[in-house]
Design an enzyme around this catalytic site. Structure first.
Site, PDB file in Angstrom:
ATOM      1  N   ASN A  10       0.884  -1.168   0.000  1.00  0.00           N
ATOM      2  CA  ASN A  10       0.000   0.000   0.000  1.00  0.00           C
ATOM      3  C   ASN A  10       0.921   1.216   0.000  1.00  0.00           C
ATOM      4  O   ASN A  10       1.402   1.648   1.048  1.00  0.00           O
ATOM      5  CB  ASN A  10      -0.905  -0.015   1.226  1.00  0.00           C
ATOM      6  CG  ASN A  10      -1.870   1.152   1.266  1.00  0.00           C
ATOM      7  OD1 ASN A  10      -1.744   2.107   0.504  1.00  0.00           O
ATOM      8  ND2 ASN A  10      -2.837   1.091   2.159  1.00  0.00           N
ATOM      9  N   ARG A  88      -2.767  -1.885  -3.365  1.00  0.00           N
ATOM     10  CA  ARG A  88      -3.863  -0.935  -3.262  1.00  0.00           C
ATOM     11  C   ARG A  88      -3.637   0.168  -4.293  1.00  0.00           C
ATOM     12  O   ARG A  88      -2.562   0.747  -4.386  1.00  0.00           O
ATOM     13  CB  ARG A  88      -3.909  -0.304  -1.869  1.00  0.00           C
ATOM     14  CG  ARG A  88      -5.009   0.750  -1.739  1.00  0.00           C
ATOM     15  CD  ARG A  88      -4.773   1.631  -0.545  1.00  0.00           C
ATOM     16  NE  ARG A  88      -5.812   2.661  -0.426  1.00  0.00           N
ATOM     17  CZ  ARG A  88      -5.595   3.857   0.085  1.00  0.00           C
ATOM     18  NH1 ARG A  88      -4.394   4.191   0.512  1.00  0.00           N
ATOM     19  NH2 ARG A  88      -6.572   4.739   0.165  1.00  0.00           N
ATOM     20  N   HIS A 177     -12.419   4.696  -0.387  1.00  0.00           N
ATOM     21  CA  HIS A 177     -12.511   3.795   0.765  1.00  0.00           C
ATOM     22  C   HIS A 177     -13.332   2.548   0.439  1.00  0.00           C
ATOM     23  O   HIS A 177     -13.853   1.879   1.336  1.00  0.00           O
ATOM     24  CB  HIS A 177     -13.138   4.490   1.991  1.00  0.00           C
ATOM     25  CG  HIS A 177     -12.306   5.597   2.560  1.00  0.00           C
ATOM     26  ND1 HIS A 177     -12.835   6.824   2.938  1.00  0.00           N
ATOM     27  CD2 HIS A 177     -10.977   5.697   2.785  1.00  0.00           C
ATOM     28  CE1 HIS A 177     -11.875   7.600   3.389  1.00  0.00           C
ATOM     29  NE2 HIS A 177     -10.722   6.947   3.308  1.00  0.00           N
ATOM     30  N   ARG A 237      -8.461  18.089   5.243  1.00  0.00           N
ATOM     31  CA  ARG A 237      -9.280  18.424   4.084  1.00  0.00           C
ATOM     32  C   ARG A 237     -10.581  19.072   4.523  1.00  0.00           C
ATOM     33  O   ARG A 237     -11.205  18.673   5.504  1.00  0.00           O
ATOM     34  CB  ARG A 237      -9.581  17.173   3.257  1.00  0.00           C
ATOM     35  CG  ARG A 237      -8.367  16.584   2.570  1.00  0.00           C
ATOM     36  CD  ARG A 237      -8.708  15.280   1.853  1.00  0.00           C
ATOM     37  NE  ARG A 237      -7.710  14.266   2.161  1.00  0.00           N
ATOM     38  CZ  ARG A 237      -7.883  12.959   1.981  1.00  0.00           C
ATOM     39  NH1 ARG A 237      -9.026  12.498   1.498  1.00  0.00           N
ATOM     40  NH2 ARG A 237      -6.929  12.115   2.285  1.00  0.00           N
ATOM     41  N   GLU A 382      -8.581  -3.699   5.353  1.00  0.00           N
ATOM     42  CA  GLU A 382      -8.400  -3.568   3.911  1.00  0.00           C
ATOM     43  C   GLU A 382      -7.337  -4.531   3.396  1.00  0.00           C
ATOM     44  O   GLU A 382      -7.445  -5.059   2.286  1.00  0.00           O
ATOM     45  CB  GLU A 382      -8.011  -2.131   3.579  1.00  0.00           C
ATOM     46  CG  GLU A 382      -9.112  -1.122   3.863  1.00  0.00           C
ATOM     47  CD  GLU A 382      -8.611   0.305   3.856  1.00  0.00           C
ATOM     48  OE1 GLU A 382      -9.000   1.058   2.948  1.00  0.00           O
ATOM     49  OE2 GLU A 382      -7.838   0.670   4.762  1.00  0.00           O
TER      50      GLU A 382
END
Length: 409
Positions: A10, A88, A177, A237, A382
């Site tokens: 990842n 990923r 996600h 963000r 994940e």
């Protein structure tokens, strides 16, 4: 595959998360994180057999970090246990509705999607290219964050802008996600023994946060959009703002497009509101000590989350459960309680003791046993989803290429 174990990469712009996982049992043989790559403080932290280790790698880049990870695997006698490698990838555009074996054409598409995810896909490509150099004989699989949301209907993914921008430049909402949502929605289905026609709201809350509406295992709406900037308030963000903010800041403050984009992505959210930190743990501690800006940041985070979860509910025929996941979703009883209180209009209620314990003694359930909708805390995984997808695709390819047994008459 000679071994079922899958090595997971990842890759971020300055980090490389890795794990060697048995996709059948879910056991992690080794896992770790190379971080601050390209800096003098670059290092690798990893865990194996219950032991935690750290290696300093001053100035190391992704290539060197990958070589060091390979060295760790070799030294531990694990290199020969790697059957395939799963990667990923944040953005797969409209082409990829599911995970896929990586070939030259797939790589070209990932490169093309760099324009849609300029902060993420270049790093993902580096991880793939470096891993292919070190493991050229193994199959590599791409698992896309956006793939899960490709089931959204047009009414959910199209913006109300000239249609030609979608046709010519693929401007639309993609969502992210997705691998996490796929995992936690499947776990919720198992834990609650829900029927096939189930309806869930899921909130993946971390430094990057989003929420999604899931019906019968498929995403029907989500908060992130063309990029991971849209939607909820996040660590750095902003989430949703008036698009004309760009024009206002240009005329009033002399901001360039790049300055505004950086501000919205790197200097806003919890950090911008509090002036203190993008970490929810730090803000909760500061709030407890009387810091008003920390309290304000948390209140705005909760207000936005509850409002958008309530909006997502309009995409569902009914509501079976609300699921919290991600670093904040799994660990902040403060955020879950405040959010659920605002969602009482949807029939959502929680057990305060279960919530404080993060659902540890009740299979993740933080609502009363007889309450519908149920409220769950599910630790996302994940890496396990990537490992399972990779193992399945490689095993399927092997089965497809093996010659059929001969028939004797």
């Amino acid at each position: 595959m000679t071994s079922p174990n899958v090595l997971i990469f990842n890759c971020g712009s300055s980090s490389l998360k890795f794990a060697l996982i048995d996709p059948i049992s879910g056991v992690e043989v080794i896992s770790g994180l190379a971080e601050r790559l390209g800096e003098e403080l670059a290092s690798i932290r990893y865990s194996m057999g219950g032991m935690k280790q750290r290696l300093e790698l001053p100035g190391a880049d992704h290539q060197e970090a990958c070589a060091q990870i390979l060295g760790l695997l070799t030294e531990a006698g694990l290199k020969q246990q790697i059957g395939a490698i799963g990667h990923r990838v944040v953005h797969g555009g409209e082409r990829f509705r599911e995970s896929t074996l990586i070939d030259a054409q797939v790589m070209d598409t990932i490169r093309d999607c760099q324009r849609l995810a300029p902060l993420h896909n270049p790093a993902n490509l580096i991880g793939i290219e470096v891993a292919q150099q070190h493991f050229p004989s193994l199959q590599h699989v791409a698992v896309f964050d956006t793939a899960f949301h490709q089931s959204m209907p047009a009414e959910a993914y199209l913006y109300a802008i000239p249609y030609a921008l979608y046709q010519q430049h693929a401007v639309r909402r993609y969502g992210f996600h997705g691998t996490s949502y796929r995992y936690v929605s499947q776990r919720a289905l198992e834990l609650l023994e829900l029927p096939t026609d189930h309806s869930l709201l899921c909130a993946h809350l971390g430094n990057g946060s989003s929420a999604a509406a899931i019906r019968s295992g498929n995403s029907v709406d989500t908060t992130m959009g063309l990029t991971p900037l849209e939607g909820l308030v996040m660590g750095t963000r902003s989430g949703n703002v008036d698009p004309n903010l760009y024009d206002f800041l240009a005329s009033e403050c002399g901001y360039s497009l790049q300055q505004t984009s950086r501000m919205l992505n790197k200097e806003s959210g919890l950090l911008g509101l509090s002036g203190l930190s993008n970490d929810m743990r730090t803000l909760e501690q500061a709030e407890a000590e009387g810091n008003e800006r920390a309290r304000l940041a948390i209140d705005i985070y909760v207000f936005t989350l509850a409002r958008q979860l309530a909006g997502l509910a309009t995409s569902l025929p009914h509501l079976d459960a609300l699921v919290f996941t991600g670093g904040i979703g799994e660990n902040s009883s403060r955020i879950r309680e405040a959010t659920c209180r605002r969602l009482s209009i949807l029939g959502i209620d929680i057990d305060l003791e279960r919530n404080v314990a993060n659902g540890a003694q009740s299979q993740g359930r933080i609502s009363a046993d007889n309450n519908t909708p149920a409220v769950l805390v599910i630790n996302t995984n994940e890496e396990l989803m990537i490992a399972r997808d990779t193992h399945h695709l490689v095993a399927q390819q092997v089965a497809d290429t093996e010659p059929s047994p001969s028939r004797h008459h």
